[in-house]
Every structure is written in structure tokens, then in C-alpha cells.
Design a protein around this motif. Sequence first.
Motif, PDB file in Angstrom:
ATOM      1  N   UNK A 135       0.830  -1.211   0.000  1.00  0.00           N
ATOM      2  CA  UNK A 135       0.000   0.000   0.000  1.00  0.00           C
ATOM      3  C   UNK A 135       0.867   1.265   0.000  1.00  0.00           C
ATOM      4  N   UNK A 136       1.931   1.351   0.813  1.00  0.00           N
ATOM      5  CA  UNK A 136       2.783   2.550   0.721  1.00  0.00           C
ATOM      6  C   UNK A 136       3.359   2.760  -0.693  1.00  0.00           C
ATOM      7  N   UNK A 137       3.687   1.666  -1.397  1.00  0.00           N
ATOM      8  CA  UNK A 137       4.174   1.807  -2.777  1.00  0.00           C
ATOM      9  C   UNK A 137       3.061   2.322  -3.689  1.00  0.00           C
ATOM     10  N   UNK A 138       1.830   1.831  -3.502  1.00  0.00           N
ATOM     11  CA  UNK A 138       0.695   2.299  -4.317  1.00  0.00           C
ATOM     12  C   UNK A 138       0.477   3.790  -4.092  1.00  0.00           C
ATOM     13  N   UNK A 139       0.564   4.209  -2.841  1.00  0.00           N
ATOM     14  CA  UNK A 139       0.412   5.637  -2.523  1.00  0.00           C
ATOM     15  C   UNK A 139       1.539   6.450  -3.139  1.00  0.00           C
ATOM     16  N   UNK A 140       2.757   5.922  -3.089  1.00  0.00           N
ATOM     17  CA  UNK A 140       3.909   6.627  -3.669  1.00  0.00           C
ATOM     18  C   UNK A 140       3.798   6.690  -5.198  1.00  0.00           C
ATOM     19  N   UNK A 141       3.300   5.618  -5.827  1.00  0.00           N
ATOM     20  CA  UNK A 141       3.099   5.622  -7.279  1.00  0.00           C
ATOM     21  C   UNK A 141       2.057   6.669  -7.656  1.00  0.00           C
ATOM     22  N   UNK A 142       0.965   6.701  -6.918  1.00  0.00           N
ATOM     23  CA  UNK A 142      -0.093   7.692  -7.172  1.00  0.00           C
ATOM     24  C   UNK A 142       0.484   9.110  -7.082  1.00  0.00           C
ATOM     25  N   UNK A 143       1.278   9.372  -6.045  1.00  0.00           N
ATOM     26  CA  UNK A 143       1.897  10.686  -5.848  1.00  0.00           C
ATOM     27  C   UNK A 143       2.868  11.006  -6.992  1.00  0.00           C
ATOM     28  N   UNK A 144       3.707  10.038  -7.366  1.00  0.00           N
ATOM     29  CA  UNK A 144       4.684  10.248  -8.437  1.00  0.00           C
ATOM     30  C   UNK A 144       3.966  10.588  -9.750  1.00  0.00           C
ATOM     31  N   UNK A 145       2.883   9.865 -10.051  1.00  0.00           N
ATOM     32  CA  UNK A 145       2.125  10.135 -11.277  1.00  0.00           C
ATOM     33  C   UNK A 145       1.402  11.483 -11.186  1.00  0.00           C
ATOM     34  N   UNK A 146       0.807  11.792 -10.029  1.00  0.00           N
ATOM     35  CA  UNK A 146       0.134  13.087  -9.823  1.00  0.00           C
ATOM     36  C   UNK A 146       1.080  14.248 -10.115  1.00  0.00           C
ATOM     37  N   UNK A 147       2.325  14.106  -9.672  1.00  0.00           N
ATOM     38  CA  UNK A 147       3.323  15.167  -9.886  1.00  0.00           C
ATOM     39  C   UNK A 147       3.571  15.419 -11.378  1.00  0.00           C
ATOM     40  N   UNK A 148       3.233  14.440 -12.212  1.00  0.00           N
ATOM     41  CA  UNK A 148       3.430  14.552 -13.661  1.00  0.00           C
ATOM     42  C   UNK A 148       2.098  14.811 -14.380  1.00  0.00           C
ATOM     43  N   UNK A 149       1.030  14.956 -13.625  1.00  0.00           N
ATOM     44  CA  UNK A 149      -0.291  15.156 -14.212  1.00  0.00           C
ATOM     45  C   UNK A 149      -0.872  13.878 -14.805  1.00  0.00           C
ATOM     46  N   UNK A 150      -0.399  12.728 -14.336  1.00  0.00           N
ATOM     47  CA  UNK A 150      -0.845  11.430 -14.833  1.00  0.00           C
ATOM     48  C   UNK A 150      -1.526  10.658 -13.710  1.00  0.00           C
ATOM     49  N   UNK A 151      -2.123   9.497 -14.066  1.00  0.00           N
ATOM     50  CA  UNK A 151      -2.765   8.652 -13.056  1.00  0.00           C
ATOM     51  C   UNK A 151      -2.783   7.205 -13.533  1.00  0.00           C
ATOM     52  N   UNK A 152      -3.110   6.307 -12.611  1.00  0.00           N
ATOM     53  CA  UNK A 152      -3.343   4.908 -12.959  1.00  0.00           C
ATOM     54  C   UNK A 152      -4.778   4.821 -13.474  1.00  0.00           C
ATOM     55  N   UNK A 153      -4.972   4.231 -14.647  1.00  0.00           N
ATOM     56  CA  UNK A 153      -6.311   4.087 -15.225  1.00  0.00           C
ATOM     57  C   UNK A 153      -7.003   2.822 -14.720  1.00  0.00           C
ATOM     58  N   UNK A 154      -6.226   1.764 -14.444  1.00  0.00           N
ATOM     59  CA  UNK A 154      -6.810   0.502 -13.989  1.00  0.00           C
ATOM     60  C   UNK A 154      -5.754  -0.366 -13.327  1.00  0.00           C
ATOM     61  N   UNK A 155      -6.217  -1.172 -12.371  1.00  0.00           N
ATOM     62  CA  UNK A 155      -5.395  -2.227 -11.788  1.00  0.00           C
ATOM     63  C   UNK A 155      -6.050  -3.542 -12.198  1.00  0.00           C
ATOM     64  N   UNK A 156      -5.297  -4.347 -12.941  1.00  0.00           N
ATOM     65  CA  UNK A 156      -5.808  -5.625 -13.438  1.00  0.00           C
ATOM     66  C   UNK A 156      -5.169  -6.740 -12.621  1.00  0.00           C
ATOM     67  N   UNK A 157      -6.013  -7.479 -11.900  1.00  0.00           N
ATOM     68  CA  UNK A 157      -5.535  -8.569 -11.054  1.00  0.00           C
ATOM     69  C   UNK A 157      -5.703  -9.900 -11.782  1.00  0.00           C
ATOM     70  N   UNK A 158      -4.585 -10.588 -12.025  1.00  0.00           N
ATOM     71  CA  UNK A 158      -4.612 -11.937 -12.596  1.00  0.00           C
ATOM     72  C   UNK A 158      -4.624 -12.926 -11.435  1.00  0.00           C
ATOM     73  N   UNK A 159      -5.731 -13.619 -11.269  1.00  0.00           N
ATOM     74  CA  UNK A 159      -5.936 -14.518 -10.139  1.00  0.00           C
ATOM     75  C   UNK A 159      -5.720 -15.968 -10.589  1.00  0.00           C
ATOM     76  N   UNK A 160      -4.709 -16.627  -9.991  1.00  0.00           N
ATOM     77  CA  UNK A 160      -4.351 -18.004 -10.344  1.00  0.00           C
ATOM     78  C   UNK A 160      -4.189 -18.810  -9.050  1.00  0.00           C
ATOM     79  N   UNK A 161      -4.758 -20.028  -8.991  1.00  0.00           N
ATOM     80  CA  UNK A 161      -4.604 -20.864  -7.781  1.00  0.00           C
ATOM     81  C   UNK A 161      -3.132 -21.179  -7.489  1.00  0.00           C
ATOM     82  N   UNK A 162      -2.811 -21.289  -6.197  1.00  0.00           N
ATOM     83  CA  UNK A 162      -1.420 -21.463  -5.771  1.00  0.00           C
ATOM     84  C   UNK A 162      -0.747 -22.715  -6.346  1.00  0.00           C
TER      85      UNK A 162
END
Length: 190
Positions: free
Chosen positions: A92-119
Amino acid sequence: MKNIVIFGAPGSGKGTQSDLLIEKYGLGHISTGDVLRNEIKNGTELGKTAQSYIEKGALIPDELMISILANVYDLFGKDHAGVIFDGFPRTIPQAEALKKMLDERGHKVAAMIELDVPEEELMTRLIKRGKESGRADDNEETIKKRLVVYHSQTMPLVEWYKKEGLHHHIDGLGTLDRIFGDIQKVIDNL
């Protein structure tokens, strides 16, 4: 601009699906694993530091990863089609830091795609990949450690991205074409 976080456990198909997305949509690609392996191969100070964490199956410190990521992201220039973040964020701290880094450039994450596979399938895929590629981190002991780290530190990101309204669940078990088709539906509707 469609910046995409592709998310899933080690062996879930992030790299494979990223290659298909790059080809179809002209997106850039930042694989933290590839960036780190390149640094290790070149024997840089960053590579030596990263290797000590990787050998233990641990995550690279956030400040170090954000710094690397920002430098690589900026190489795409200001007007790119978007970038796939593969293997980052992992906490979560990395997600927050990524959001901040992109905000500083006027950009954002459009989607988070989760690939779910059994262990069990992840173990099978990773052991096979290790035999084929010779990747040192694809052995049973390290894989188990990586999956424990994934479940304890990385899975909370699913809830974080759900709250952000960006989470998209994809069943990562099945044919390559079906999985990619499901991902395309998400991207085309952004």
C-alpha cells in the motif's frame, strides 16, 4: 493515456499478458523484476543491494523502488500512450507513492488488473519457468517464500485499489486468448 498496474502472484502471467498489451495498445512497460535483474547483471551498486533482498525472497525497500521507477517512467516522455506497471506496486505505501509520483506529472493509474491463479498452478508454472529460463529465484524454497510475502504484503493492495475504484479481477487460469480477451474488455472500456 492508460497507465495500467498489472497485478498477480509470481507466475500469474503478468509478463506474458503485458507483452500482448504492448503489442495491441502500444503501451510502455516497466517490469521491476526486469529492471532489477538488469542492474544485477550489470553489477551496479543498486544491483548488489537488490540482489541481497531478492536472494532472501524479500521485497526491495520502497524508497529505492520509487526512485528507480520514476527514472524509468520519465524515459517514456510526456505524451506516451500509457505504461504497464508490472511487479509494482507491491505494498500500500508503494501504491500511494506511485499515485503521488504520477500526480506530480499530471498522470494517473487508469486501472489495476488482477490476474488470479490458484497457488498449485503458480508452483507448477514457476518451477517449469525456472527449469526453462535458469532464473535463480524460481526454485521451490524461494517460490514458497515469495508466495508468503505476496499473500501477507501484496494482497492488501486489492482492497486499496477497490477503494480507488480501479480494481478489475481477471481469472488467470485458462487459455491465453480467453484471459487476454477479458483484459482487452477492461482496457477498451477505460
